[in-house]
Scaffold this motif. Structure first.
Motif, PDB file in Angstrom:
ATOM      1  N   LEU A 209       3.212  -3.701  11.270  1.00 38.46           N
ATOM      2  CA  LEU A 209       3.425  -3.351  12.624  1.00 38.46           C
ATOM      3  C   LEU A 209       2.283  -2.429  12.862  1.00 38.46           C
ATOM      4  CD1 LEU A 209       4.965  -3.118  15.180  1.00 38.46           C
ATOM      5  CD2 LEU A 209       6.386  -1.637  14.088  1.00 38.46           C
ATOM      6  N   MET A 210       1.807  -1.215  12.045  1.00 38.14           N
ATOM      7  CA  MET A 210       0.809  -0.507  12.355  1.00 38.14           C
ATOM      8  C   MET A 210      -0.509  -1.145  12.499  1.00 38.14           C
ATOM      9  SD  MET A 210       0.746   2.840  12.557  1.00 38.14           S
ATOM     10  CE  MET A 210      -0.688   3.014  13.924  1.00 38.14           C
ATOM     11  N   GLU A 211      -0.943  -2.251  11.647  1.00 32.69           N
ATOM     12  CA  GLU A 211      -1.964  -2.987  11.725  1.00 32.69           C
ATOM     13  C   GLU A 211      -2.153  -3.698  13.193  1.00 32.69           C
ATOM     14  OE1 GLU A 211      -2.464  -4.344   6.878  1.00 32.69           O
ATOM     15  OE2 GLU A 211      -1.530  -5.486   8.530  1.00 32.69           O
ATOM     16  N   ASN A 212      -0.865  -4.159  13.601  1.00 35.17           N
ATOM     17  CA  ASN A 212      -0.977  -4.882  14.864  1.00 35.17           C
ATOM     18  C   ASN A 212      -1.679  -3.857  16.173  1.00 35.17           C
ATOM     19  OD1 ASN A 212      -0.297  -7.284  13.971  1.00 35.17           O
ATOM     20  ND2 ASN A 212       1.688  -7.103  14.201  1.00 35.17           N
ATOM     21  N   TRP A 213      -0.743  -2.387  15.927  1.00 35.32           N
ATOM     22  CA  TRP A 213      -0.865  -1.577  16.885  1.00 35.32           C
ATOM     23  C   TRP A 213      -2.412  -0.989  16.785  1.00 35.32           C
ATOM     24  CZ3 TRP A 213       4.011   1.577  15.642  1.00 35.32           C
ATOM     25  CH2 TRP A 213       5.342   0.766  16.265  1.00 35.32           C
ATOM     26  N   MET A 233       5.232   5.145   5.141  1.00 30.10           N
ATOM     27  CA  MET A 233       4.353   5.114   3.917  1.00 30.10           C
ATOM     28  C   MET A 233       3.518   3.719   4.357  1.00 30.10           C
ATOM     29  SD  MET A 233       4.681   7.375   2.325  1.00 30.10           S
ATOM     30  CE  MET A 233       3.585   7.071   0.769  1.00 30.10           C
ATOM     31  N   GLY A 234       4.050   2.896   5.035  1.00 28.42           N
ATOM     32  CA  GLY A 234       3.571   1.622   5.479  1.00 28.42           C
ATOM     33  C   GLY A 234       2.469   1.878   6.554  1.00 28.42           C
ATOM     34  N   ALA A 235       2.626   2.619   7.413  1.00 29.61           N
ATOM     35  CA  ALA A 235       1.684   3.141   8.666  1.00 29.61           C
ATOM     36  C   ALA A 235       0.683   3.968   8.035  1.00 29.61           C
ATOM     37  CB  ALA A 235       2.533   4.008   9.579  1.00 29.61           C
ATOM     38  N   VAL A 236       0.961   4.804   7.082  1.00 26.53           N
ATOM     39  CA  VAL A 236      -0.259   5.519   6.209  1.00 26.53           C
ATOM     40  C   VAL A 236      -1.051   4.630   5.688  1.00 26.53           C
ATOM     41  CG1 VAL A 236      -0.665   7.130   4.481  1.00 26.53           C
ATOM     42  CG2 VAL A 236       1.020   7.805   6.063  1.00 26.53           C
ATOM     43  N   LYS A 237      -0.649   3.786   4.782  1.00 26.17           N
ATOM     44  CA  LYS A 237      -1.574   2.543   4.158  1.00 26.17           C
ATOM     45  C   LYS A 237      -2.423   1.980   5.080  1.00 26.17           C
ATOM     46  CE  LYS A 237      -2.736   0.093   0.432  1.00 26.17           C
ATOM     47  NZ  LYS A 237      -3.571  -0.723   1.046  1.00 26.17           N
ATOM     48  N   ALA A 238      -2.021   1.470   6.526  1.00 22.83           N
ATOM     49  CA  ALA A 238      -2.440   0.613   7.129  1.00 22.83           C
ATOM     50  C   ALA A 238      -3.810   1.724   7.997  1.00 22.83           C
ATOM     51  CB  ALA A 238      -1.517   0.190   8.337  1.00 22.83           C
ATOM     52  N   LEU A 239      -3.341   2.708   8.227  1.00 23.86           N
ATOM     53  CA  LEU A 239      -4.423   3.578   8.915  1.00 23.86           C
ATOM     54  C   LEU A 239      -5.336   4.121   8.011  1.00 23.86           C
ATOM     55  CD1 LEU A 239      -1.664   5.959  10.774  1.00 23.86           C
ATOM     56  CD2 LEU A 239      -3.544   4.813  11.994  1.00 23.86           C
ATOM     57  N   THR A 240      -5.093   4.315   6.755  1.00 23.34           N
ATOM     58  CA  THR A 240      -5.986   4.817   5.626  1.00 23.34           C
ATOM     59  C   THR A 240      -6.863   3.648   5.468  1.00 23.34           C
ATOM     60  OG1 THR A 240      -4.388   5.959   4.487  1.00 23.34           O
ATOM     61  CG2 THR A 240      -6.319   5.361   3.195  1.00 23.34           C
ATOM     62  N   ASP A 241      -6.590   2.408   5.238  1.00 25.57           N
ATOM     63  CA  ASP A 241      -7.377   1.113   5.121  1.00 25.57           C
ATOM     64  C   ASP A 241      -8.357   0.840   6.514  1.00 25.57           C
ATOM     65  OD1 ASP A 241      -6.117   0.661   2.817  1.00 25.57           O
ATOM     66  OD2 ASP A 241      -4.762  -0.922   3.539  1.00 25.57           O
ATOM     67  N   ALA A 242      -7.733   1.565   7.697  1.00 24.95           N
ATOM     68  CA  ALA A 242      -8.659   1.238   8.853  1.00 24.95           C
ATOM     69  C   ALA A 242      -9.634   2.279   8.964  1.00 24.95           C
ATOM     70  CB  ALA A 242      -7.695   1.125   9.936  1.00 24.95           C
ATOM     71  N   GLY A 243      -9.211   3.579   7.970  1.00 24.92           N
ATOM     72  CA  GLY A 243     -10.215   4.892   8.114  1.00 24.92           C
ATOM     73  C   GLY A 243      -9.995   5.466   9.419  1.00 24.92           C
TER      74      GLY A 243
END
Length: 317
Positions: A209-213, A233-243
């Motif tokens: 969901l975070m990746e989509n946002w 924690m899922g949101a943190v991972k997606a944001l970290t991966d996206a810098g």
């Protein structure tokens, strides 16, 4: 004649004493059997794939062993229909008390009604139903939503864009955490809710969901409120991966070990502690009191607490 009368009287008296002794012995044996019988409690949990729910279940089991209570624990696997069937099974097994961690406010309510109709006490732990149980053990989820969104508002200076990850739709925690968050948002007109959608309490779904946002809103996102740590924690991972993590505030609820470690590392800005130990322990303690006919609290609310780097040591085990 007097002698015969006396003998008959003596015989009758001795017989009555003998019979009385037998009755007392039988009564005593039955009483001993009743006192020696273990209480049996049926427990149905929302989902054993959720770390916080597993923590509550573990505490129920731990306290049950201490109190000599026999448990029958089952996983509803997020299905209210399955949960109702599990409660029906507990009723058929004639358990002494039922503890239910409801899947949904409305859809799990028939389970409460059925248990009470069968004259079996039922305790809701952690989450609520419309149907009123014998007792409720948990926390005020509206409070947790307020705490999380207030933290975000203060960190952003009352201005910015927020996205909110909902839990399993229709569950009490999802409804009330949203309510608390929206109450705070109304107090900050310059704090906008950019998007909100369910991640179903799940880490992988929260990440997706975070990746989509991120694709849809990118740098416009200033903060994330995840209604539980798994999604956080899922949101943190997606944001970290996206810098983008160092530009976005993330707050979640439950204070599970992973979340506490993330707060320590600085990847998760804050979490809201929900006391799994007390919820689990007090539900069994209440079950024992009800089964024994003792006085009990019909509602026990355990306060939430904000966890940041400043007070982290208090919550780390």
């Amino acid at each position: 004649m007097k002698r015969i009368y006396f003998s008959s009287f003596s015989a009758i008296f001795l017989l009555s004493v003998f019979l009385s002794g037998c009755n007392q012995s039988t009564s005593s044996e039955k009483s001993g059997e009743s006192e020696g019988k273990k209480l049996t409690v049926g427990v149905t949990m929302l989902s054993m794939q959720n770390e916080f729910i597993v923590n509550v279940s573990d505490e129920i089991e731990k306290k049950a062993k201490e109190l000599g209570v026999e448990l029958i624990t089952v996983d509803a696997e997020r299905s209210a229909l399955k949960q109702i069937e599990q409660v029906e099974s507990f009723i058929a097994q004639k358990v002494d008390v039922i503890i239910m961690n409801p899947c949904e406010v409305e859809a799990s309510s028939p389970a409460v009604t059925k248990a009470l109709a069968a004259k079996i006490p039922i305790i809701n732990v952690n989450s609520e139903t419309t149907a009123k149980p014998s007792a409720f053990i948990g926390s005020d989820d509206v409070e947790s939503g307020r705490i999380a969104m207030k933290f975000i508002a203060e960190k952003l200076g009352g201005k910015g864009n927020v996205v909110m990850m909902h839990g399993y739709m229709g569950q009490a925690a999802q409804i009330k955490r949203e309510q608390g968050a929206r109450e705070v948002l109304k107090q900050y007109p310059n704090l906008k809710l950019l998007a909100h959608q369910t991640g179903e309490w799940d880490r992988a779904k929260g990440m997706a969901l975070m990746e989509n946002w991120i694709q849809s809103y990118g740098a416009d996102i200033n903060a994330v409120f995840a209604q539980n740590d798994e999604m956080g924690m899922g949101a943190v991972k997606a944001l970290t991966d996206a810098g983008l993590k160092n530009k976005v505030i993330v707050v979640s609820i439950d204070a599970i070990p992973d979340a506490l470690q993330a707060v320590q590392k600085g990847t998760l800005d804050a979490t809201v502690f929900q006391n799994a130990e007390q919820q689990g322990a007090k539900s069994i303690e209440t079950a024992v009191k009800i089964a024994k006919g003792e006085a009990f609290d019909k509602e026990i609310l355990i306060p939430f607490q904000l966890v940041t780097k400043d007070n982290l040591a208090k919550f780390m085990k």
